[in-house]
Structure formats: structure tokens, C-alpha cells
Design an enzyme around this catalytic site. Structure first.
Site, short mmCIF file in Angstrom:
data_model
loop_
_atom_site.label_atom_id
_atom_site.label_comp_id
_atom_site.label_asym_id
_atom_site.label_seq_id
_atom_site.Cartn_x
_atom_site.Cartn_y
_atom_site.Cartn_z
N PHE A 236 -11.72 5.41 6.39
CA PHE A 236 -11.43 5.39 4.95
C PHE A 236 -11.99 4.11 4.34
O PHE A 236 -11.86 3.04 4.92
CB PHE A 236 -9.90 5.37 4.73
CG PHE A 236 -9.21 6.66 5.04
CD1 PHE A 236 -8.62 6.86 6.28
CD2 PHE A 236 -9.13 7.67 4.10
CE1 PHE A 236 -7.96 8.04 6.57
CE2 PHE A 236 -8.46 8.86 4.37
CZ PHE A 236 -7.88 9.04 5.61
N ASP B 135 -10.55 -3.46 -3.53
CA ASP B 135 -10.24 -2.93 -2.19
C ASP B 135 -11.55 -2.75 -1.41
O ASP B 135 -11.79 -1.74 -0.75
CB ASP B 135 -9.50 -1.59 -2.29
CG ASP B 135 -8.92 -1.15 -0.94
OD1 ASP B 135 -8.39 -0.04 -0.85
OD2 ASP B 135 -9.01 -1.93 0.03
N HIS C 250 0.90 -1.16 0.00
CA HIS C 250 0.00 0.00 0.00
C HIS C 250 0.94 1.20 0.00
O HIS C 250 1.55 1.52 1.01
CB HIS C 250 -0.87 -0.07 1.26
CG HIS C 250 -1.58 1.21 1.61
ND1 HIS C 250 -2.95 1.28 1.70
CD2 HIS C 250 -1.13 2.45 1.90
CE1 HIS C 250 -3.29 2.51 2.04
NE2 HIS C 250 -2.22 3.24 2.17
#
Lengths: 312, 428, 202
Positions: B327, B309, B181
């Protein structure tokens, strides 16, 4: 039918110039009430306004409180020090609990940008933004504009310099939108680290305060927070004052009748020299009265019209 | 329930075999037996797929199933049901659970749970470092043996270059890909969206694309140095795509994935949606130039696959001020329709490439079984209906998460049947 | 700026109550009545209720000066903030502001307005006026009293009394604002009964 076509005041950016004009004109008319022997009119009698302040602010909060009382609204202030926020209650839960008391309006100051938009989406009362994060502080910009208009007779064509920590300043943003919409020429000045990305598209930027204040009709000095030094935005307050501080000498580069605005409280010797702060250009007392008038105007325009049904 | 299925009358698109033809597919005992024209049923249950597209089962290599630890947001059961409803026959589960999947017994627990009730195949991804803290290597040998197919500290970047180097080197011994990431932590600190004129107008702290590109460049160079395999998760910046492109040209073993939202949405949406938290994810929605860079990477092969994701969150985590919101958005139930309508029908990529992005390449990348309908391969099939009208209705999702910016979108095309191991896991 | 002012939306002219000459005579008479009752103009204040009450108050002040030799002071009152039926009027009527240029304590205040109807405007004006001080007396002068009072309010000086229906409205047009001096009664234009063809769905 003329009027203010919004339920909330979340920022300056969504407003049309005509709407800004309406608020300023209404504020000018309402200001007269503050000169009367009885500083009270019954216009918002029976309306309840809650001031929900998550950030400390005696100045803005008391200004709203006075505005509410002059218009005879029932006013309730919640400062977070004693509120349930300390016990971990979310903003939404707090607002929902307050909503159960059936307020007509909630005035919110909060550290998170977009918090008033969040409330407006989930709650019924009208929402007024009293400052959200680095986003906007609409009533501050309105009172600055009213002060400018009183001193200069107009806003269009004025050269206004906004100097200081623009990156973190909601006052700078609200003022930039308002002044630009009303036709003023705005120039921004700060060290490069305190210029927000993309703002060059909205106003000219200079790193030279001498250039920024040259021939200015008004100078708006933003407050530098000392935490910014710790964040590495500039090396020292000493260097900041030398390179970006408003000194007596620099003020002389502006127009003779230049007006200096400061959203306060000031850091003397950092963004503004003491002699300048106490000098004749400062309009801080006018800003205070205009602050109440502008807030009265906002309350009146959002709440005074009622539901707008047809005349009997 | 028959263990013999004949998918009859469809058009088979299988990039792994270079097939795009009207063919029937026979599935027996959990495997593909044959792919031929006008197959004879031989006692198989016939499934009429005329007018449909028959593909090797889609695989989403970047999914957060939240179990163990945050079953309030999603469980292996609900997450895999969402996958099946989205047309996916397999998902790779990221390890940022609680406890983190940094050791074999957590991996085994996940697989056990999957065996009990998962609707599709679950391939766990193990952590790069213990607790994903970025300090000490996790036990890759044990993790591989227990069933992990890659390692990642997703959710967080691998901040230390030395740590990333060690991970790439050590992973080689077990033929594991390191998925990173990419985010430079000091640049991204406190940010809740992309850094641009939009973040300035909204008064939100922004995270510049350069922060991602810096780490992608670093990872490509480290993969080159160590001769390891690195995969760039959820690529969002044009500069990142460029780094991958150059790395591949030099022969570095780097691969990359992109999400549907980074291919289709930009940061202006945060503003037009008035701070809607379903536009908040990490990496954030970027500006138009970056979006186009990612699309270009998809077209020219720099980006190998599409992965969602999928990041379900509870209402409490999202129904708050933008700065405080968690998030992430869900993606399993919208990805395929978005690809078919906004990428294939829109002419960005053709159908064969789309299938490669969703099936062939993910399988190849992580050496997973599937991604092909070659005889002998697992009977994992995704059947598509290009004419199906889909209205994205979050309240009807199988996933516990409802956090999507695509609510209300009307799309043409979507999955019509998902078959896992020869059994129909879902049909429209 | 001469010219016929058009009727308010939805209304048409029914008949003219006063032409310029009659209006002028009525105002003259009212000025004489005020002077008779209050011989000392310095102890009197004429306060016009916005909008049309203000030019009327100024005219009356000039006429009182002609009659008595000195003019009473003139003020203006904007009652927007004091209306009790704000919701009925509609959102945010345009505000003009209030200007009372001297202390009204112990003085005689004559409120001046164009038309007296339900009395609610004058009730609001009284409320606002009393927040400014303590007059010895408040009186009311209007050009037209059209009846239909909803509150116990009366006019002390009246130009003309007239019976009207609720479907009618009375407008006092003034040179200062409308380009001519006229007092007109308008009636609501009745909508035609919908024909059968109009009811067909589109």
C-alpha cells in the site's frame, strides 16, 4: 473487416454485444469439428499456448487443453503444484521465463483479481483469463450463454436467476455482464451478507429464492464454499439449504422447460438438492461440450487471424 | 556561501502574521531578520524572487523515510532531497521503520543520520506502543527528550480503545499529540481498495468508509474523555470529517490532515487504470461523495493541514498482482503543484489558506519551530512560482520511489526554491 | 432481386465473360461430363466449397438428375480452418461451417468451386476432405479457370478457361447470392500519378 478486435480476453465486461455474438456464433460453427471422425483441424498449427493455472482446476484446464489440441496448437500446462511458484517465484518472473519460450498465448487462472491484466501489461503474448479471484471467468459465462442459446433459441428476454454466493463468485459476475449485455433479465438471490456492494444498480436483488425462480427460464446455482461459514457469512449450511437451496418444490415455480446451470462441482444438499442435480433440467453434459467449443472459438479469434496483413 | 540572504521583489504570503504583500525578506545566520518593503541589502546576497510567492517553509507532517531498515525503498538523504524538490523545508518521519522508532536510541540514530546528510529538517515521530504492536506504551518521556514531536503507530490502527485512551492520557504529560491511522481492523481485513460498486466490478475485497469513521468517532470521544490531543492522519471519508467537525465544535482537541490524492482522486481510477498498483494505498481512494466531504472539510477549517503520507516502495513491492502489492504512493514531489493547480487555481481554497494548510497549521499543530516568517523564526522559506509548468515525471524524482498515480500530469504552478536555515536546499 | 452488383472496392468491370445463358449452358455441359464419367450418381458426392461453390454444387446436382434420373448428394466445405495463408487473408474470415451429410469413404467426391486461380483454396479443401474419410477419387469442377497456378492442382470439369493478369479478378455472380447470373472480369483501378500540388505539406 470483421473480426475480434482485441488481443486479450480479460473479461466479459469490456466486450460489446456484437463481439459476444461473434464468439458464440464461431463456437457454434466450431462445435461441428468435435463430431468429425478426425477431431483435428490444422488452424493453429505452429502456435504455442501455455496454460498457467495457479488454482486447481481439472475441468477448465482439460477443456482448454482439448480445445488447443483440436486446433493443432502446441499446448503446455503448468500446474502450480510442481511449478516454481512453490519456491516463491513471483507471477511476473514465471511469466517472463515462459515468455522466453515465445508462446503465442498464456491462459491464466489465478486467485488475485486483476492478475491477467497485470500479465497483459507486462508480457507480450495474448492473455486469456481462465478465472481471476472474484473478478471474472469469461469462458464460463460464454459456455453458459451458448448452452442457454441452444436450449432456448435466444438469450434476449430470458429470465435468468443467479442464486448463491454472489459476493465471492467470478462466474456470477461474468454471467451478469454477459446476460445483461445480450438483453436477458437477470435477478440475483443470496443472503444479504453474500450480496456485493453496489450490485443493486446492475440487477434486481431479492433475498427470497421463491421469488427469484418464479417463472425463470434458467437458474444458475453458485457453489457455496464451506469456508464462508467460518467467515461468518451465514450461520449453517442447514439454514442455507432451507432458505436458499434449490429444492424440487422450488424448481416447479420456474417455467416447465427451465434449464439449470451449475458451474460445478456441486454441494448436494446445500445449494442444490440431489434430486434436482440429477433431474432432467440439468444441462451439465452440454456445458462440457460447449466449453470446448467456446474455448476453441476464443483461441481461434485471438490467434487464428494472424497479423492481419493485406491479402497477397 | 553567504549567511545573509535577501529575497527581493517577491510577494510574501504569511498567514501567521496576516501578511499578503509585496515585501522583501532578509535572512541572517539561519533566522528571519526582517520582512519589509524595499529592504536595503546591507551586504546580503540578493536573490531575485520577483514574480514569485514567498512563504514560510512548508512542513509535511506525514512522511515515511524508510530508514532505518528499508533503505532500498528510501533513505533519509533521498527522502529529504525529494522533500526539498517538492518545496518542503521540514518533514516529520513516521516511526514504522525497522527497528520501529519506539525508543530514544532509534530516535537519536535517525537524527544523527539527518544531521549528516538530510536536505531539510527531520522531526521524528515516535511510536505509540512498543514495536507498534498496540500492547504496551512506549517511553514517551524518553522519546520526547530525544527529539520526537508526536507519537503514532501509523501503518496500523490502535485497535484497542483502552490502549488509545492510555496513550492519550500519558502523552499529556509530555505535551505530545497522538496521531492515529483510523481503520477498524476487522472490517478492513483482506481489503485492497474502497468498498463500493467499483470493488464489486473488479472482484476485489473492499474496505468501507465506515471502518475509518468508526475509529475517528472513537478517537474524538477518547480525546474528549482524556483531555488529550489527537490528530487524525490521512482522513478520507465524509463521515470521518463530520466526526472531527462535531468534536471541534464541542471543544475537543482534535485536528486532522488530508492528502492531495484523497482530495483529488476517486476509487473509479483503480478500474480505469486496469488494476494499476499506483492507485493502491491505505486508506484507499474513496467514492466521489467522500472526496467532496474531504474537500468541504478542507474549505471550512475542519481539516487543518495537508500532508502527503509519502510512502515510497521498491519496484518489486509494486510490480505484482493488485492484491499482493504494497500500500502507498509517494507524494513529496507532487503535493505543492497539485495544490496550486487543482486547489488554488481551481478555486477550492485561496492561496493564503493553501499556505496555512502547508505551513502555518502543521507547525502550530505539533508546536514545531517555523511555519512563520516573523522576525526571529528559523530561516525556512518556500518560494513558489505560480506560472511554472510542471510535468510529473516519476523517472526524474529525487525519491527512490516512483509509485505515483500522477505520472504524466501537467500542472501549472510549483515550488521554485526551498531554503532551509538560510541555505538554498533546492531550486528549480 | 435483380440489379447490377457493384465492382469490388478498387476495381472496375473490364468485360463480361458469360451472361446468364452462357453460364447455364456451361453448367449443363459440365453436368453431362460428370454423368458420363460417373454413371452412378449414388456413388458420387458433390461438395461445394464455401461460399459460391455451394449453390453451384446444388445446381450441378439438379442438372445431373435431369441428365441421369437421380441426383448425387450435396455437401458443403468451409475451408477457413485449413487455409495455409490465413495471415494473408486478414483476421478471422467469417466462418460458415462444414456439412458433409454422408460418409465419403469409397465414394467419388467432386469438389465444386467458382474460380480456380492459385490452387490454394483447393489444396485446403483436399486437406479438410481427407480428414472426413477416404474417397475413392477426388475431382474438381470449376466455372472459370483463370490460370496462375501456384500448386500442381488441375480442374477436371471447366466451364471456361481464360487468360488473366494479376491485376484482374474474376467473379461468378449467382442469382442465389447476387441476384443475377453473370461471370465478370474486373480490373484494378489504377491510381492517378500524384500531381505536384498534392505533394505540398499541409
Amino acid at each position: 473487416m470483421s473480426g475480434f478486435p482485441h488481443r486479450h480476453l480479460l473479461g466479459i465486461e469490456p466486450l460489446e454485444p456484437a463481439e459476444i455474438q461473434l464468439i458464440l456464433d464461431t463456437a457454434e460453427t466450431l462445435r461441428e469439428v468435435l463430431d468429425r471422425p478426425i477431431k483435428k483441424v490444422p488452424t493453429l498449427r505452429g502456435k504455442t499456448v501455455i496454460n498457467l493455472f495457479y488454482e486447481n482446476s481439472t475441468r477448465t484446464r482439460s477443456s482448454f487443453e482439448v480445445a488447443e489440441r483440436v486446433l493443432s496448437a502446441d499446448s503446455l500446462s503448468i500446474a502450480t503444484a510442481t511449478s516454481s511458484a512453490q519456491k516463491g517465484e513471483t507471477l511476473l518472473d514465471t511469466a517472463k521465463n515462459l515468455e522466453a519460450m515465445n508462446p503465442d498465448m498464456i491462459i491464466l487462472r489465478h486467485a488475485a483479481s486483476g492478475a491477467p491484466h497485470f500479465l497483459a501489461r507486462h508480457c507480450r503474448p495474448s492473455i486469456v483469463n481462465a478465472g481471476d479471484g472474484a473478478h471474472e471467468h469469461p469462458t464460463q459465462a460464454l459456455l453458459d450463454a451458448l448452452t442457454l442459446r441452444q436450449k432456448k433459441g435466444r438469450i434476449k428476454g430470458l429470465r435468468v436467476a443467479i442464486v448463491g454466493d454472489i459476493l465471492h463468485s467470478r462466474v456470477a459476475r461474468s454471467n451478469l455482464w454477459l446476460l445483461t449485455k445480450m438483453g436477458a433479465d437477470v435477478v440475483l438471490c443470496a443472503p444479504p451478507t453474500l450480496i456485493p456492494p453496489g450490485i443493486e444498480a446492475m440487477a434486481p436483488v431479492t433475498y427470497s429464492i421463491d421469488e427469484a425462480v418464479e417463472g425463470a427460464d434458467a437458474i444458475m446455482m453458485l457453489r457455496i464454499q464451506r469456508e464462508r461459514m467460518a467467515g461468518g457469512f451465514f450461520p449453517s449450511t442447514r439454514e442455507f439449504h432451507i432458505r436458499f437451496g434449490l429444492t424440487e418444490a422450488r424448481v416447479k415455480r420456474a417455467k416447465k422447460d427451465v434449464v439449470i446451470l451449475h458451474p460445478g462441482p456441486m454441494n448436494r444438499g446445500v445449494e442444490i438438492a440431489s434430486e434436482v442435480a440429477d433431474g432432467p433440467y440439468s444441462v451439465i453434459l452440454d456445458q462440457v461440450t460447449n466449453g470446448v467449443a467456446v474455448r476453441m472459438a476464443v483461441l481461434y479469434l485471438l490467434l487464428g487471424g494472424g497479423s492481419g496483413e493485406a491479402a497477397a | 556561501m553567504s549567511n545573509r540572504l535577501l529575497l527581493k521583489g517577491g510577494r510574501v504570503v504569511d498567514p501567521s502574521q496576516g501578511i499578503d504583500d509585496d515585501l522583501d525578506v532578509l535572512l541572517e545566520d539561519g533566522r528571519v531578520t526582517e520582512v519589509v518593503a524595499r529592504a536595503k541589502p546591507r551586504g546580503a546576497e540578493i536573490v531575485d524572487v520577483s514574480g514569485r510567492i514567498v512563504c514560510p517553509g512548508f512542513i509535511d507532517i506525514h512522511v515515511h523515510l524508510r530508514e532505518p531498515g528499508r533503505e532500498d525503498k528510501e533513505t533519509i538523504v533521498t527522502g529529504t532531497r525529494a522533500a526539498a524538490a517538492g518545496g518542503f523545508t521540514a518533514v516529520c518521519a513516521m516511526p514504522n521503520t525497522d527497528p520501529v522508532n519506539d525508543r530514544a536510541e532509534v530516535t537519536r540514530a535517525i537524527l544523527e543520520r539527518a544531521r549528516e546528510g538530510a536536505a531539510v529538517r527531520v522531526y521524528p515521530i515516535g511510536a505509540i506502543s512498543r514495536g507498534s504492536k498496540g500492547e504496551e506504551l512506549a517511553e514517551y518521556g524518553d522519546l520526547r527528550e530525544a527529539g520526537c514531536v508526536a507519537v503514532s503507530d501509523d501503518g496500523r490502527p490502535v485497535a484497542s480503545a483502552r490502549m488509545m485512551r492510555r496513550a492519550l492520557e500519558y502523552a499529556r504529560a509530555f505535551d505530545l499529540t497522538v496521531i492515529d491511522h483510523c481503520e477498524e481492523p476487522s472490517l478492513a481485513e483482506g481489503a485492497s481498495m474502497n468498498e463500493s460498486a467499483v470493488s464489486t466490478i473488479l472482484g476485489l475485497r473492499g474496505n468501507p468508509p465506515a471502518g475509518e469513521a468508526i475509529m475517528v468517532e472513537r478517537d474524538v470521544l477518547l480525546a474528549e474523555l482524556t483531555r488529550g490531543k489527537v490528530h487524525i492522519a490521512h482522513i478520507s471519508a465524509a463521515a470521518s470529517v463530520d466526526a472531527v467537525r462535531r468534536g471541534k465544535a464541542r471543544g475537543v482537541r482534535v485536528t486532522a490532515e488530508a492528502t492531495p490524492h484523497h482530495l483529488l482522486l476517486i476509487d473509479e481510477l483503480v478500474r480505469t487504470s486496469s488494476y494499476d498498483t499506483s492507485t493502491k494505498m491505505n486508506p484507499p481512494l474513496r467514492g466521489e461523495a467522500d472526496r467532496r466531504g474531504v474537500l468541504e472539510g478542507l474549505r471550512d477549517g475542519t481539516i487543518d493541514c495537508i500532508a502527503t503520507d509519502h510512502a515510497p516502495h521498491s519496484v518489486d513491492d509494486k510490480k505484482v498482482e493488485f492484491d499482493h502489492a504494497a500500500f502507498g504512493i509517494v507524494g513529496l514531489e507532487t503535493a505543492v503543484s497539485l495544490c496550486l493547480d487543482r486547489l488554488v487555481a481551481a478555486g477550492v481554497v485561496d492561496l493564503t489558506r493553501a499556505v496555512a494548510l502547508l505551513s502555518t497549521n502543521p507547525a502550530r499543530l505539533l508546536a514545531l519551530p517555523g511555519g512563520t516568517l516573523a522576525p526571529g523564526s528559523p530561516a525556512d522559506v518556500t518560494v513558489l512560482d505560480l506560472g511554472r509548468r510542471v510535468k510529473v515525471t516519476p523517472e526524474k524524482f529525487e525519491s527512490k520511489g516512483r509509485n505515483t498515480p500522477f505520472g504524466g500530469w501537467i500542472l501549472k504552478g510549483g515550488p521554485s526554491m526551498t531554503i532551509v536555515g538560510g541555505r538554498v536546499a533546492w531550486s528549480a | 432481386m435483380k440489379g447490377s452488383t457493384s465492382a469490388p472496392a478498387g476495381y472496375r468491370e473490364r468485360h463480361e465473360l458469360m451472361d446468364a445463358a452462357r453460364l447455364s449452358r456451361a453448367l449443363s455441359r459440365m453436368a453431362h461430363e460428370i454423368t458420363e464419367r460417373h454413371p452412378d450418381p449414388t456413388a458420387t458426392v458433390l461438395v461445394g466449397v464455401e461460399t459460391r461453390g455451394v449453390p453451384l454444387a446444388r445446381r450441378l446436382a439438379r442438372l445431373v438428375k435431369e441428365a441421369s434420373g437421380s441426383a448425387p448428394r450435396v455437401g458443403s466445405l468451409d475451408i477457413t480452418l485449413y487455409r495455409d495463408d490465413l495471415t494473408a487473408i486478414g483476421p478471422n474470415p467469417v466462418m460458415k461451417g462444414t456439412d458433409i451429410p454422408l460418409s465419403i469413404d469409397g465414394r467419388v467426391v467432386v469438389l465444386v468451386d467458382d474460380v480456380l486461380y492459385t490452387g490454394r483454396t483447393i489444396r485446403a479443401a483436399l486437406g479438410e476432405l481427407l480428414d472426413f474419410g477416404r474417397p475413392s477419387r477426388i475431382e474438381l469442377a470449376v466455372v472459370v479457370d483463370r490460370g496462375h497456378r501456384e500448386l500442381p492442382i488441375h480442374a477436371d470439369y471447366v466451364g471456361k478457361s481464360v487468360t488473366t493478369t494479376r491485376d484482374e479478378t474474376v467473379q461468378v455472380l449467382l442469382k442465389e447470392q447476387d441476384g443475377e447470373d453473370r461471370v465478370v472480369v474486373y480490373e484494378k483501378v489504377r491510381a492517378k500519378a500524384p500531381s505536384a500540388s498534392a505533394k505540398r505539406p499541409r
